[in-house]
Every structure is written in C-alpha cells, then in structure tokens.
Design a protein around this motif. Structure first.
Motif, mmCIF file in Angstrom:
data_model
loop_
_atom_site.group_PDB
_atom_site.id
_atom_site.type_symbol
_atom_site.label_atom_id
_atom_site.label_comp_id
_atom_site.label_asym_id
_atom_site.label_seq_id
_atom_site.Cartn_x
_atom_site.Cartn_y
_atom_site.Cartn_z
ATOM 1 N N SER A 68 0.813 -1.212 0.000
ATOM 2 C CA SER A 68 0.000 0.000 0.000
ATOM 3 C C SER A 68 0.850 1.267 0.000
ATOM 4 C CB SER A 68 -0.920 0.009 1.227
ATOM 5 O OG SER A 68 -0.167 0.038 2.429
ATOM 6 N N SER A 69 0.206 2.367 -0.392
ATOM 7 C CA SER A 69 0.815 3.694 -0.350
ATOM 8 C C SER A 69 2.108 3.763 -1.153
ATOM 9 C CB SER A 69 1.054 4.131 1.105
ATOM 10 O OG SER A 69 -0.157 4.182 1.818
ATOM 11 N N ARG A 100 -4.163 2.631 -1.965
ATOM 12 C CA ARG A 100 -3.410 3.871 -2.184
ATOM 13 C C ARG A 100 -2.317 3.704 -3.233
ATOM 14 N NH1 ARG A 100 -4.343 7.457 2.431
ATOM 15 N NH2 ARG A 100 -5.693 6.375 3.911
ATOM 16 N N ARG A 154 -8.736 3.277 -2.757
ATOM 17 C CA ARG A 154 -7.959 4.392 -3.317
ATOM 18 C C ARG A 154 -7.063 3.960 -4.471
ATOM 19 N NH1 ARG A 154 -6.891 8.822 1.472
ATOM 20 N NH2 ARG A 154 -8.838 8.446 2.571
#
Length: 420
Positions: free
Chosen positions: A334-335, A359, A383
């Motif tokens: 993630s991210s 993300r 996201r």
C-alpha cells in the motif's frame, strides 16, 4: 524476614523469577559469593542497583534481572562477570550510556530501558557474542563498524532508537545472523551490497527509517531463507523486481509507504509459504558452547532457540505478533505508485490472511476468483482506479472482517452473504 538475616548457606544457583522480592533488593543476597546463575526477574524490585551487587556477580555467568523497575546507571562491567556470560537486564529503568562490557559476553539484552548516547563501546566485546538486543532505548549516533568480529551473532535487535547514518558494510560479515531488527531509527542511504553474504537471514525489519534507492534484486537469490521482509515506511523507489519471487519461504512481505513504481509482478504466486499452513511461532535455532559444562577434554555445544516477534499492520493498526506470528501470511504494498492490474496469480496464495494494495494507481478489474482466498481476514484495495463489478465470489470468504474497496470506480451491486 529480618533485614539483618544472614543465610547459613552458599548457593550456586538462585532461580527466583516472579517471586515478590521487592521493592528493595534483598540484602541477604550480598552474602552470596559462589553464584553461577542468578535469576530475580519479574520480582517487583523498584530499587536503585546497590554497589555491592556487582561483587555478587563476579562468579555469575547467567544473570537475569529483567522485568523489574530497577534504576540507576551501569558501571564498567568488563570485569564483573564470570567468563562467557549471559546477561539480561531488559525492561527496567536504567539510564546513561552503555558501559564497557564483559569481553566474553554471549547473550546481552538491555532492551526496554532509558539508555542513551553512542554504542561505540560495544566494539570492545569479543567474538563470542550470539544475541544483542538494545531495542526500545534512546541510543543515538551512527552504527559502529566493528560487526566483522561477531561471526557467531545470530540475533540483532536495535529497533526503536535514534540511530542515524548509513548501515555499515561490515554488516555483511554477520554470516550467522538469523534475525535483524533496525526499524524506527533515522538510518539513511541504500542497503549495502554486503548484505547478500548474510545467507542465513530469516527475518529483516528495516521499516520506519529513511532508507532509499532501489530494493536490490539480489535479495531474492541471495537470501533464500527469508520469512519476513519489512521495508515499509522508507524512501525506496523503482520497481518491484520479479527476482523477489524467488523468496519461497516468505510469509510477510511489507513494502508499503515507499515510492515504488511499475506493476505487481505476476510471479507473486511463487510465494510457496503463502500457500501452506505455518507453525505458530517463528523461531531461530542456533547452538553455542556452554563453557560452564565442559569436561577436561572438550565442551559440548548447547542448542538454543529465539522466538521472534513483529509489528504487523492489521485492520488499520499495528499489532505485535509473537505467539502466533507463524500463522500470519501478509502482503502489504500500500501507499506506493504501483500501476497495472492485480495479477490473477495472487489467487494461488490460498493461506494469505491479509492483502493490502490500497493507495496506488491500480486499474482494471478485481480478479473474479478472489473468493478462493478463503483464509483472508483483511482485504484493502481502496484508493485505486479499479473498475467493473465487485466479484460475487467475495461472499465465499467466511472469515473476512475488513473489506475496503472505497475510492475506486466500481459499479453494480454489492454481493450479499454472511460477511457482506
């Protein structure tokens, strides 16, 4: 018991763990001058360490005073223990810097104290060191460059301190290292190429630093025994090399919160350990020479085991896993700035319990067969730029407790089932 009591005996071993000896040090202990092993851990002692205590330890080779509230600073310990000592003073309130230590110490645990400043005096420790745990202090400065002298070091934990600078190249000399914890410091620079020499590594946690550069391709081929690889919350960039898929034993892979580009490799289905049930714990077995049990001619090796623990992002929080760490099978990417589709091959990882790809910039459809991941408890794909319908097979995941598909371009009906 009277404070003036003088015991009419001399003990060789005093094993009083979890006995209520406190709040002061038992004064009768100062009369004991033949102790080989002393364990007064978790004894509700909240006293300042008395000066006479170090006279008691002059014959001791195994000391545990952990899990008390003992205060004060540590004196020069270079001559206060018997040879080849094991020292556990963790989880107390010791302050000041780390002093000069016994040359022949084998096991040293000073974690969970209030120690500060540099650890340069560690370099005076000899070649017998097997375990070093200085985690959860306020130690600072650069990491010393004397790691080459500890060929037998199996466990190194320096996490949750204030160390800065680069990881020294001499780390590559730790040929016996099994577990390495450096998370939550201020370390910078790239991972040294010499790490590829540490082929016994099973556990790496370097999360929450400021490490940068590409995640080296050689990790996959040179560190085949890795079970846990956590490089999250750093500044790594570039793509995820397909060569990482050579990590057949990997159970926890965390590359989250970096600047990773490119696609999720299709070869993730090669993470064989994520297709099988694991043991409860992740333990590292090693042997050492117990010099207290030597015959005239030789010393027999003693086997020991270290049970590891890890902080794992779980249901939007970090949890400390130890007794069930071996059951956690997790991928967290993630991210980052990953693009492309979620590879169909991830469906082969049938023992995966947590998958977080949130993300990023992932597109296309959620794999229709994702419901075959029946062990999943956490699925976060939020996201991204995913589109299409939510797969009906999600209702087949009976243990799913966290499902986040928000902030995508999904359409159609939400599948109805036991968990949805």
């Amino acid at each position: 018991m009277s404070l003036e009591w003088v015991p009419p005996f001399q003990l060789f071993d005093l094993l009083s763990a979890s006995c209520k000896l406190g709040p002061h040090f038992p004064s009768w202990l100062r009369t004991q001058n033949r102790l080989s092993e002393l364990d007064i851990s978790n004894s509700e002692i909240s006293d300042v360490l008395p000066d006479w205590f170090w006279n008691v330890t002059s014959t001791v080779n195994t000391l545990s005073i952990s899990n008390n509230r003992i205060k004060g600073t540590l004196p020069n310990l270079s001559s206060t223990f018997e040879r080849f000592s094991n020292i556990d003073m963790s989880s107390n309130c010791f302050e000041g810097s780390i002093p000069q230590l016994p040359y022949d110490v084998q096991w040293l645990d000073l974690s969970n104290n209030k120690l500060s400043r540099s650890i340069s005096l560690l370099c005076t420790v000899g070649t017998e060191l097997l375990l070093l745990d200085l985690s959860n202090n306020s130690l600072s400065g650069g990491l010393p460059n004397c790691w080459a002298q500890w060929k037998s070091l199996a466990v190194l934990n320096l996490e949750n301190n204030r160390f800065s600078g680069q990881i020294p190249n001499s780390f590559g000399s730790l040929r016996s290292i099994r577990t390495l914890h450096l998370r939550n410091n201020n370390l910078t620079g790239e991972l040294p190429l010499s790490f590829k020499n540490c082929t016994s590594l099973r556990f790496i946690d370097l999360a929450k630093n400021r490490l940068s550069g590409k995640i080296p391709e050689w990790i996959g081929g040179s560190l085949p025994n890795l079970i846990v690889l956590n490089l999250g919350s750093n500044r790594f960039s570039g793509g995820i090399s397909p060569k990482l898929c050579q990590l057949k034993n990997i159970q926890i892979l965390d590359l989250s919160s970096n600047n990773m580009l490119g696609v999720v490799p299709r070869c993730v289905g090669s993470f064989i350990a994520m297709t099988k049930k694991g043991s409860l714990v992740i333990a590292h077995n090693y042997s050492f020479t117990d010099y207290d049990n030597c015959s005239y001619f030789n010393c027999m090796p003693t086997n020991a085991s270290y049970v590891d623990r890890a902080l794992v992002k779980w249901k939007a929080r970090e949890f400390d896993f130890k007794s069930t760490l071996g059951l956690v099978k997790s991928i967290d990417l993630s991210s980052n700035k990953l693009s492309g589709e979620i590879p169909e091959e991830v469906i082969d990882l049938v023992e995966l319990v947590s998958l977080n790809l949130s993300r990023n910039n992932l597109t296309r459809l959620i794999p229709a067969r994702i419901g075959q991941l029946k062990s999943l408890e956490v699925l976060d794909l939020s996201r991204n730029q995913l589109f299409g319908e939510i797969p009906a097979s999600l209702v087949e995941i009976s243990d799913l407790s966290v499902l986040d598909l928000s902030d995508n371009n999904l359409s159609g009906k939400i599948p109805q089932g036991t968990q949805l």
